[in-house]
Write a protein that holds these residues in place. Structure first.
Motif, PDB file in Angstrom:
ATOM      1  N   THR A  36       0.849  -1.185   0.000  1.00 23.65           N
ATOM      2  CA  THR A  36       0.000   0.000   0.000  1.00 23.65           C
ATOM      3  C   THR A  36       0.886   1.237   0.000  1.00 23.65           C
ATOM      4  OG1 THR A  36      -1.667  -1.179   1.261  1.00 23.65           O
ATOM      5  CG2 THR A  36      -1.825   1.211   1.240  1.00 23.65           C
ATOM      6  N   ASN A  42      -7.421   0.715   0.444  1.00 26.32           N
ATOM      7  CA  ASN A  42      -7.874  -0.419   1.247  1.00 26.32           C
ATOM      8  C   ASN A  42      -7.940  -0.063   2.735  1.00 26.32           C
ATOM      9  OD1 ASN A  42      -8.055  -2.272  -0.934  1.00 26.32           O
ATOM     10  ND2 ASN A  42      -5.836  -2.487  -0.908  1.00 26.32           N
ATOM     11  N   CYS A  44      -5.867   1.422   4.365  1.00 28.17           N
ATOM     12  CA  CYS A  44      -4.528   1.427   4.942  1.00 28.17           C
ATOM     13  C   CYS A  44      -3.861   2.782   4.708  1.00 28.17           C
ATOM     14  CB  CYS A  44      -3.664   0.325   4.331  1.00 28.17           C
ATOM     15  SG  CYS A  44      -4.217  -1.340   4.752  1.00 28.17           S
ATOM     16  N   GLU A  48       1.878   1.087   5.099  1.00 27.45           N
ATOM     17  CA  GLU A  48       1.277  -0.135   5.614  1.00 27.45           C
ATOM     18  C   GLU A  48       1.040  -1.125   4.477  1.00 27.45           C
ATOM     19  OE1 GLU A  48      -1.216   2.042   9.246  1.00 27.45           O
ATOM     20  OE2 GLU A  48      -2.297   1.137   7.564  1.00 27.45           O
ATOM     21  N   TYR A  50      -1.570  -4.433   3.248  1.00 26.03           N
ATOM     22  CA  TYR A  50      -2.942  -4.896   3.448  1.00 26.03           C
ATOM     23  C   TYR A  50      -2.990  -6.418   3.380  1.00 26.03           C
ATOM     24  CZ  TYR A  50      -7.984  -5.385   2.610  1.00 26.03           C
ATOM     25  OH  TYR A  50      -9.308  -5.728   2.685  1.00 26.03           O
ATOM     26  N   THR A  56      -7.001  -6.395   7.156  1.00 22.48           N
ATOM     27  CA  THR A  56      -6.216  -5.750   8.207  1.00 22.48           C
ATOM     28  C   THR A  56      -4.980  -5.095   7.604  1.00 22.48           C
ATOM     29  OG1 THR A  56      -6.934  -7.389   9.837  1.00 22.48           O
ATOM     30  CG2 THR A  56      -4.956  -6.141  10.368  1.00 22.48           C
ATOM     31  N   CYS A  57      -4.608  -3.955   8.145  1.00 23.34           N
ATOM     32  CA  CYS A  57      -3.402  -3.254   7.715  1.00 23.34           C
ATOM     33  C   CYS A  57      -2.301  -3.469   8.749  1.00 23.34           C
ATOM     34  CB  CYS A  57      -3.675  -1.760   7.580  1.00 23.34           C
ATOM     35  SG  CYS A  57      -5.054  -1.361   6.474  1.00 23.34           S
ATOM     36  N   ARG A 307       1.331  -5.224  13.924  1.00 26.70           N
ATOM     37  CA  ARG A 307      -0.105  -4.980  14.014  1.00 26.70           C
ATOM     38  C   ARG A 307      -0.419  -3.953  15.102  1.00 26.70           C
ATOM     39  NH1 ARG A 307      -3.411  -9.419  12.269  1.00 26.70           N
ATOM     40  NH2 ARG A 307      -2.259 -10.684  10.774  1.00 26.70           N
ATOM     41  N   THR A 310      -0.124  -0.382  13.754  1.00 29.07           N
ATOM     42  CA  THR A 310      -1.231   0.125  12.938  1.00 29.07           C
ATOM     43  C   THR A 310      -2.521   0.207  13.745  1.00 29.07           C
ATOM     44  OG1 THR A 310      -1.691  -2.118  12.126  1.00 29.07           O
ATOM     45  CG2 THR A 310      -0.203  -0.746  10.812  1.00 29.07           C
TER      46      THR A 310
END
Length: 317
Positions: A36, A42, A44, A48, A50, A56-57, A307, A310
């Motif tokens: 990304t 998305n 994000c 980040e 995706y 999830t980003c 994770r 983000t």
């Protein structure tokens, strides 16, 4: 189980067992990610990546062996501490409502990233409950939580969260979360990671749940569970709890003093959310260093931190 501060600690565990994964097993289930580069692509942010299957980003993992994953984990911890302060800060206090009282039970479809229930719940409530579940799901890779497929919302004045095995096969698990929102983001993270550590140490393969405790021919820990000789908790118990220390500095938190089960979970959470100890000056440092003996834990730590980074940028307003 995570309890609120200022409460007498009582251990409530449903005994089950766990089998460690290897890095090779983890890599076989690795999710496809899409780079990304633009803000809000998305959902994000720039920098980040995706994960399509989880919607999830995350930040790029950028490690592929033990040393690089240790370094990547420490890099992320330092970056997050600079931005948000301590990642292990907590501030919740207990109230007069003792025990846990289940309110709503949700089934989890991890493949579709959905929760559903037959309980009478309003749209507003289910949106809030979904947010609580997906906070946990954002922090823990899907491949590492597939057997946690039930989610319970409860009310309590002394318990933040719990995990427990709920089926006769010993495979499937429930995550319970207090209906009251935890306002401090770091406390939300450490609570979820603490509960996940219980799952890691008690899931299928770690304990022999098929024998009565008085018939245990493996390792009986504190008259609470019959553990296999190569269980994580057995190694931890033999190293730190055959003669438990009475010194507060030998534990990462006050709560960790309550039992070997809570000490393991608290130490794991601090392993994830603090830098690798440079010098092992205390027994608490040694407990954090304990988890660095497994390459699996080191990579899992790095994954969780990609994770957490983000998640925090979205959770902290």
């Amino acid at each position: 189980m995570r309890w609120l501060k200022c409460f007498v600690f009582v251990l409530l565990l449903v005994m089950v067992g766990c089998s460690p994964l290897t890095l090779s097993e983890e890599s076989e289930e690795e999710s496809v990610v899409v780079n990304t580069t633009e803000v809000e692509q998305n959902s994000c942010l720039a920098g980040e990546v995706y994960i399509v299957e989880e919607d999830t980003c995350v930040l790029p993992l950028e490690c592929d062996d033990y040393d690089s994953c240790v370094a990547r984990g420490d890099e992320l911890v330092y970056l997050l501490e600079d931005e948000y302060g301590s990642l292990t800060a907590e501030e919740s206090v207990s109230t007069d409502l003792e025990g846990t009282h289940d309110l709503y039970v949700y089934e989890i479809d991890n493949e579709k990233e959905m929760i559903f229930t037959d309980d009478d719940v309003t749209t507003e409530e289910i949106d809030y409950h979904a947010e609580l579940w997906f906070d946990f799901a954002w922090l823990i890779p899907e491949s590492e939580r597939e057997d946690i497929n039930q989610f319970i919302i409860f009310e309590s004045g002394d318990t933040l969260a719990y995990v427990q095995q709920y089926d006769d096969s010993g495979q499937y698990w429930t995550l319970g979360m207090n209906k009251e929102n935890i306002e401090l983001a770091s406390e939300t993270m450490i609570t979820y990671i603490h509960e996940y550590a219980h799952y890691l140490s008690l899931k299928d393969g770690e304990q022999n749940i098929w024998v009565e405790l008085d018939a245990c021919e493996d390792i009986l820990i504190e008259d609470e569970g019959c553990f296999y000789e190569d269980a994580y908790l057995v190694y931890f118990y033999e190293q730190f709890w055959q003669r438990p220390s009475e010194y507060e500095n030998d534990y990462v938190s006050e709560y960790a003093t309550s039992s070997v089960f809570e000490d393991f979970a608290e130490s794991f959470a601090h392993f994830v959310l603090t830098p690798q100890p440079v010098e092992l000056k205390t027994l608490a440092d040694e407990k954090i260093a304990f988890f660095y003996e497994w390459e699996y834990f080191v990579e899992l730590r790095a994954q969780i931190l990609t994770r957490a980074a983000t998640w925090l940028v979205r959770a902290v307003v």
